[in-house]
Design an enzyme around this catalytic site. Structure first.
Site, PDB file in Angstrom:
ATOM      1  N   HIS A 270      18.449  36.345  63.227  1.00 16.35           N
ATOM      2  CA  HIS A 270      18.346  35.189  64.131  1.00 16.35           C
ATOM      3  C   HIS A 270      18.727  35.585  65.564  1.00 16.35           C
ATOM      4  O   HIS A 270      17.972  35.355  66.512  1.00 16.35           O
ATOM      5  CB  HIS A 270      19.275  34.075  63.626  1.00 16.35           C
ATOM      6  CG  HIS A 270      19.296  32.844  64.483  1.00 16.35           C
ATOM      7  ND1 HIS A 270      18.521  31.731  64.207  1.00 16.35           N
ATOM      8  CD2 HIS A 270      19.964  32.537  65.623  1.00 16.35           C
ATOM      9  CE1 HIS A 270      18.731  30.803  65.118  1.00 16.35           C
ATOM     10  NE2 HIS A 270      19.600  31.267  66.007  1.00 16.35           N
ATOM     11  N   GLU A 271      19.877  36.212  65.698  1.00 11.59           N
ATOM     12  CA  GLU A 271      20.343  36.576  67.041  1.00 11.59           C
ATOM     13  C   GLU A 271      19.441  37.658  67.655  1.00 11.59           C
ATOM     14  O   GLU A 271      19.230  37.667  68.871  1.00 11.59           O
ATOM     15  CB  GLU A 271      21.807  37.033  67.017  1.00 11.59           C
ATOM     16  CG  GLU A 271      22.807  35.987  66.484  1.00 11.59           C
ATOM     17  CD  GLU A 271      22.738  34.623  67.171  1.00 11.59           C
ATOM     18  OE1 GLU A 271      22.361  34.560  68.356  1.00 11.59           O
ATOM     19  OE2 GLU A 271      23.052  33.612  66.503  1.00 11.59           O
ATOM     20  N   HIS A 274      16.784  35.891  69.518  1.00 17.56           N
ATOM     21  CA  HIS A 274      17.239  35.424  70.842  1.00 17.56           C
ATOM     22  C   HIS A 274      17.273  36.604  71.820  1.00 17.56           C
ATOM     23  O   HIS A 274      16.810  36.507  72.954  1.00 17.56           O
ATOM     24  CB  HIS A 274      18.651  34.850  70.754  1.00 17.56           C
ATOM     25  CG  HIS A 274      18.717  33.441  70.241  1.00 17.56           C
ATOM     26  ND1 HIS A 274      18.036  32.403  70.836  1.00 17.56           N
ATOM     27  CD2 HIS A 274      19.397  32.894  69.201  1.00 17.56           C
ATOM     28  CE1 HIS A 274      18.310  31.280  70.179  1.00 17.56           C
ATOM     29  NE2 HIS A 274      19.121  31.543  69.182  1.00 17.56           N
ATOM     30  N   GLU A 300      15.340  28.971  70.783  1.00 14.57           N
ATOM     31  CA  GLU A 300      15.568  28.832  69.341  1.00 14.57           C
ATOM     32  C   GLU A 300      14.274  29.129  68.573  1.00 14.57           C
ATOM     33  O   GLU A 300      14.308  29.596  67.439  1.00 14.57           O
ATOM     34  CB  GLU A 300      16.097  27.421  69.045  1.00 14.57           C
ATOM     35  CG  GLU A 300      16.670  27.218  67.649  1.00 14.57           C
ATOM     36  CD  GLU A 300      17.976  27.972  67.374  1.00 14.57           C
ATOM     37  OE1 GLU A 300      18.538  28.587  68.301  1.00 14.57           O
ATOM     38  OE2 GLU A 300      18.407  27.954  66.209  1.00 14.57           O
TER      39      GLU A 300
HETATM   40 MG    MG Z   1      20.250  30.089  67.871  1.00 12.31          MG
END
Ligand code: MG
Length: 500
Positions: A270-271, A274, A300
């Site tokens: 997830h990160e 980003h 996101e």
């Molecule tokens: Mg996030």
């Protein structure tokens, strides 16, 4: 070699003056990364003061009359290119927000939220809503004032959601969440009754060796193409996050709980999503106000795309299976198919952060609705727990037994972040929109199955990342994905994955 995209002399003058603001942001980001990772506990005393002073300085520099005047002057120039127009749009917006809010309101909010976060933590631990109630009342009262000072047309919520997602309006939120609410109800019921995806999995209780898991996380990041040690880092913090010091230094964190290994791995993926957004911004935009991801929702979207669309796909699990097998002893007992279901359990639950892809957005439907009703005074703070409980039962068929697993579960309100939640769902939507386009244009799933993540990264760079904040979120989506937030694509993805 960077070719400068900024040519207009006034814009160039603005950017020259902006560099000190950029330098301050750089320092503030680094300080904030340090606070969350390696700073000794008592260091918070000095850090809090230093940060407040620098934030204030940043505000003063932004509102310096000569700077504001230049920005206003540039606004009237018709020959600006789209990059230059992007710079002026972003600065004008920052100046407008800074000018609209009176200093007493900013000070009051800082004071209340600082106390509220401490009270909230304690209240959550002790299941004591009454302790937090007066703070929540004050926070919503300040949110109402914030919204009035910023100005709104149809609904006071407009001004608040716009702070997190430029150009977003309550009617967008209602359209998107209204659609998801009715469609997901049907999808959730069907997925549960078919029972193909399990509600729980034995691997959730299996412990792992942290040092081995660290190796797995790094190996996966290498596979995805994260420039570890060159332009980025992976560290440990209580809550995983991404922060950038500019486009050449972007850092992510994860946490190790010692059990249920997918939790640390999906956080890392997830990160990474980003971080990739920041890493792939056009270097020509460096040190300018547009060298940042454009909004929380679009940001996101990048992280959810890697975490869910890629990270929880059959193709990806099969591809990384040998790495898991090599470093984690217990994997030998499971097939790639088992691991796939472990990554994709579906179960209506009370806690948003633990929710699966299918039920997640119902948690956002609930929060957005309650935020709107509380803001307009239709629901009183004292009535919130009951509303929460009934609404939860209506949406997901589960009812919290305590305030801690209900109204007290999230940190956002204690921080004064009202209007933030909808951006989580926008992220899920943007991810699904990218998936649909990538299936058509680059055969996404074939790329995943052969581990060709370069093609996927390049697609994202060319279509979204390189622009930074040059275009508004809505304009960017229209230009590169064909339409604004399209919840239909999210439902289509969930139906294809979970019901076909
Ligand atoms: Mg996030």
């Amino acid at each position: 070699m960077n070719i400068s995209v900024f040519e207009n002399p006034i814009v160039k003058e603005i950017l020259a003056k902006y560099r000190v603001l950029w330098g301050l942001s750089h320092a503030l980001s680094l300080m904030s990364w340090d606070s969350e990772t390696y700073m000794p506990r008592e260091g918070v005393r000095d850090r809090a003061i230093a940060r407040a002073e620098l934030e204030l300085l940043r505000q003063q520099l932004l509102l310096r009359p000569d700077f504001v005047e230049l920005v206003e002057k540039a606004e009237g120039i018709e020959t600006l290119n789209e990059y230059e127009r992007g710079v002026i749009r972003v600065l004008k917006r920052a100046i407008r927000i800074a000018k609209s809010l009176p200093p007493w309101l900013i000070a009051e909010r800082a004071k209340i939220t600082q106390e509220a976060m401490i009270v909230w933590r304690e209240a959550k631990a002790k299941n004591n809503f009454n302790a937090f109630k007066p703070y929540l009342e004050k926070i919503f009262e300040l949110a109402r004032k914030t919204s009035d000072y910023l100005g709104w047309e149809k609904h006071p919520y407009d001004a608040l959601v716009d702070l997190y997602e430029e150009g977003l309006r309550t009617e967008d939120v209602d359209r998107v969440l209204g659609y998801l609410r009715s469609e997901l109800k049907r999808v959730i019921e069907k997925v549960l009754s078919e029972g193909k995806y399990p509600r729980t999995h034995p691997l959730e209780n299996v412990k792992y060796d942290v040092s081995k898991m660290e190796i797995v996380n790094k190996r996966i990041l290498e596979i995805l193409g994260y420039p570890l040690g060159v332009r980025s880092r992976l560290d440990v913090s209580a809550h995983p996050f991404t922060i950038d010091m500019g486009i050449y230094d972007v850092r992510i964190t994860t946490r190790y709980e010692g059990v249920d290994f997918k939790r640390t791995l999906t956080a890392v993926i997830h990160e990474f999503g980003h971080a990739l957004y920041q890493l792939q911004i056009d270097p020509a935009l460096s040190y300018t106000p547009v060298a940042e991801g454009v909004s929380l929702g679009v940001h996101e979207g990048q992280s959810r795309f890697w975490e869910n669309i890629i990270g929880r796909s059959r193709e990806f699990i099969e591809y990384i299976y040998p790495v898991l097998r090599e470093h984690l002893d217990f994997i030998a007992k499971y097939t790639p198919e088992d691991i796939y279901y472990y990554f994709n359990t579906v179960k209506p639950s009370l806690i948003r952060v633990d929710a699966d892809e299918v039920t997640y957005n119902m948690h956002i439907v609930l929060r957005a609705e309650l935020e709107k009703l509380t803001l307009t005074g239709e629901v009183k703070i004292s009535e919130l727990p009951e509303y929460w409980s009934n609404y939860m039962e209506e949406l997901l068929g589960v009812k919290p037994r305590t305030h801690s697993e209900g109204v007290l579960q999230d940190i956002h309100w204690s921080m004064g972040s009202i209007g933030y939640f909808p951006t989580y769902t926008l992220g899920n939507i943007v991810a699904a929109m990218m998936r649909k386009t990538m299936i058509n244009e680059i055969k996404l799933y074939e790329k995943i199955s052969i581990g060709d993540f370069t093609s996927i990264r390049e697609w994202q760079r060319e279509r979204i990342h390189k622009y930074g904040s040059v275009f508004t979120p809505k304009e960017l989506l229209r230009r590169t994905l064909g339409s604004e937030y399209k919840p239909e694509d999210l439902v289509e993805y969930l139906v294809e994955k979970y019901l076909k």
